[in-house]
Design a protein around this motif. Structure first.
Motif, PDB file in Angstrom:
ATOM      1  N   HIS A 283      65.432 -59.068 -95.603  1.00  0.00           N
ATOM      2  CA  HIS A 283      66.342 -59.531 -96.654  1.00  0.00           C
ATOM      3  C   HIS A 283      65.547 -60.193 -97.776  1.00  0.00           C
ATOM      4  O   HIS A 283      65.823 -59.976 -98.961  1.00  0.00           O
ATOM      5  CB  HIS A 283      67.358 -60.523 -96.065  1.00  0.00           C
ATOM      6  CG  HIS A 283      68.324 -59.910 -95.101  1.00  0.00           C
ATOM      7  ND1 HIS A 283      69.579 -59.482 -95.483  1.00  0.00           N
ATOM      8  CD2 HIS A 283      68.214 -59.634 -93.783  1.00  0.00           C
ATOM      9  CE1 HIS A 283      70.209 -58.983 -94.431  1.00  0.00           C
ATOM     10  NE2 HIS A 283      69.397 -59.061 -93.382  1.00  0.00           N
ATOM     11  N   ARG A 286      63.653 -57.501 -99.863  1.00  0.00           N
ATOM     12  CA  ARG A 286      64.540 -56.721-100.730  1.00  0.00           C
ATOM     13  C   ARG A 286      64.990 -57.557-101.921  1.00  0.00           C
ATOM     14  O   ARG A 286      65.009 -57.073-103.060  1.00  0.00           O
ATOM     15  CB  ARG A 286      65.754 -56.230 -99.946  1.00  0.00           C
ATOM     16  CG  ARG A 286      66.695 -55.363-100.786  1.00  0.00           C
ATOM     17  CD  ARG A 286      67.827 -54.824 -99.947  1.00  0.00           C
ATOM     18  NE  ARG A 286      68.680 -53.944-100.721  1.00  0.00           N
ATOM     19  CZ  ARG A 286      69.708 -54.350-101.461  1.00  0.00           C
ATOM     20  NH1 ARG A 286      70.001 -55.640-101.523  1.00  0.00           N
ATOM     21  NH2 ARG A 286      70.445 -53.478-102.138  1.00  0.00           N
ATOM     22  N   THR A 293      67.528 -49.770-101.693  1.00  0.00           N
ATOM     23  CA  THR A 293      67.768 -49.580-100.272  1.00  0.00           C
ATOM     24  C   THR A 293      67.027 -48.361 -99.725  1.00  0.00           C
ATOM     25  O   THR A 293      66.461 -48.406 -98.623  1.00  0.00           O
ATOM     26  CB  THR A 293      69.284 -49.441 -99.996  1.00  0.00           C
ATOM     27  OG1 THR A 293      69.909 -50.697-100.295  1.00  0.00           O
ATOM     28  CG2 THR A 293      69.544 -49.104 -98.539  1.00  0.00           C
ATOM     29  N   TRP A 354      72.250 -55.394 -95.805  1.00  0.00           N
ATOM     30  CA  TRP A 354      71.846 -56.566 -96.582  1.00  0.00           C
ATOM     31  C   TRP A 354      72.975 -57.562 -96.755  1.00  0.00           C
ATOM     32  O   TRP A 354      72.841 -58.518 -97.510  1.00  0.00           O
ATOM     33  CB  TRP A 354      71.318 -56.116 -97.940  1.00  0.00           C
ATOM     34  CG  TRP A 354      70.457 -54.909 -97.795  1.00  0.00           C
ATOM     35  CD1 TRP A 354      70.670 -53.664 -98.315  1.00  0.00           C
ATOM     36  CD2 TRP A 354      69.266 -54.795 -97.004  1.00  0.00           C
ATOM     37  NE1 TRP A 354      69.688 -52.803 -97.914  1.00  0.00           N
ATOM     38  CE2 TRP A 354      68.813 -53.472 -97.107  1.00  0.00           C
ATOM     39  CE3 TRP A 354      68.539 -55.688 -96.213  1.00  0.00           C
ATOM     40  CZ2 TRP A 354      67.661 -53.011 -96.459  1.00  0.00           C
ATOM     41  CZ3 TRP A 354      67.400 -55.234 -95.568  1.00  0.00           C
ATOM     42  CH2 TRP A 354      66.973 -53.931 -95.699  1.00  0.00           C
TER      43      TRP A 354
END
Length: 356
Positions: A283, A286, A293, A354
């Protein structure tokens, strides 16, 4: 010129040069070998012959209990995760990563890793650092149940920057001829089980380091968490249930790049991302790197370090066996017919990965 007067002639006032003057310390290398011997001894298993220090390692397949063995080999490195370890001055766990990347590739073929050799190269050999690295390799071997039977330590001045080093590993395993994976009976309706990863494992660190360089705070412990070694739980499940049809080690390429490697032509995996939760480090990566993604899925394991394919009636039994052996297991998808013109691994609801 007299043959016993090498200093006569031009340049005779130059001081003599030794290998140590050139940057190679044989005494340091010998000292490291003495540190390595008890570490290697701690990984002994049935089949090992001889001891560390010969020109080659010996292994007796018959003594290890095999009747009709097929050898399975693998080699790998740790990638640029090494740079993270070097810059943090924490070389202790990259040896575990090194072993994991090799033995996890071997076990997915139904083979038991038997022995391991390492290659450790550096510009200037520091015995303390070398011992910490090899201690990690020995720990990885113990976790995998394979023996550290040899290796090479190379001191190469001028090849590496100060403090830098490189690692490579080589593993050999064996399986009985009729027990190799994947099996030929993988079919539509089979279940895909996902085994949780310990974190990033050893892939995607070129991107990780780019994100770290952005200057945001990060957890060095999470970045250096060693790759999970799945060997013992998987061998237990393979032998006790006789129900695992195929396995895939989720490394570079992520789920889309690795799940299809255990599937026959004409089949694909359909995975549901709502069935598992990635560790926090994914997480963070990202969000900090604003990584799309699809790139996350193709670069990282996103929380699943291994997948297993089993028939639906066997899924609960296999999952239970793996859970008892210490794995976190989820049913994450199914096998279905797949036209060759389409993807061999479809991840649905991927954005749900996410959501907090």
């Amino acid at each position: 010129m007299k043959p016993d007067a090498p200093n006569d002639g031009p340049g005779h006032n130059k001081p003599p040069l030794t290998y140590k003057d050139a940057g190679v310390d044989i005494d340091a290398g010998d000292a490291l070998v003495e540190h390595i011997k008890p570490l290697a001894k701690s990984t002994d298993r049935r089949g090992v012959m001889g001891s560390l220090g010969g020109f080659g390692g010996l292994f007796d397949l018959k003594a290890a209990g095999f009747k009709d063995p097929i050898l399975v080999s693998g080699t790998d490195g740790v990638g640029t995760k090494l740079k993270v370890a070097i810059e943090a001055s924490i070389p202790d766990t990259v040896g575990i990563d090194l072993v994991a990347m090799c033995v996890n590739d071997i076990v997915v073929q139904g083979a038991e890793p038997l022995f391991f050799l390492d290659y450790y190269a550096t510009g200037k050999l520091e015995v303390g650092t070398g011992r910490r690295i090899v201690a990690g390799i020995a720990e990885g071997c113990r976790r995998a149940g394979c023996a550290l039977i040899g290796g090479e330590t190379a001191e190469m001045p001028g090849m590496y920057a100060d403090g830098d080093f490189d690692l490579a590993g080589f593993a050999v395993g064996a399986a009985e001829r009729n027990e190799l994976l994947p099996r030929t009976d993988i079919a539509p309706g089979d279940v895909v089980l996902g085994l949780a990863s310990s974190g990033l494992h050893s892939n995607g660190y070129s991107l990780v380091r780019k994100i770290v360089a952005l200057g945001s705070g990060y957890d060095i412990g999470a970045l250096l968490e060693p790759t999970r070694i799945y060997v013992k739980p998987l061998l237990t499940a393979i032998r006790d249930t006789r129900a695992i049809k195929g396995l895939a080690h989720i490394t570079g390429g992520g789920l889309p790049g690795n799940v299809p490697r255990c599937l026959p032509d004409g089949l694909r995996a359909r995975l549901d991302a709502r069935r598992w939760t990635p560790p926090a480090v994914f997480h963070w990566l990202r969000a900090e790197g604003r990584v799309p993604t699809l790139d996350m899925l193709r670069t990282f394991n996103c929380g699943l370090g291994m997948i297993a394919v089993v028939a639906r009636p066997d899924a609960e039994r296999v999952a239970h066996t793996l859970t008892i052996a210490g794995e976190t297991v989820r049913e994450i998808g199914i096998i279905e017919p797949g036209p060759t013109s389409e993807a061999d691994c479809v991840v649905e609801h991927e954005d749900s990965l996410w959501r907090s």
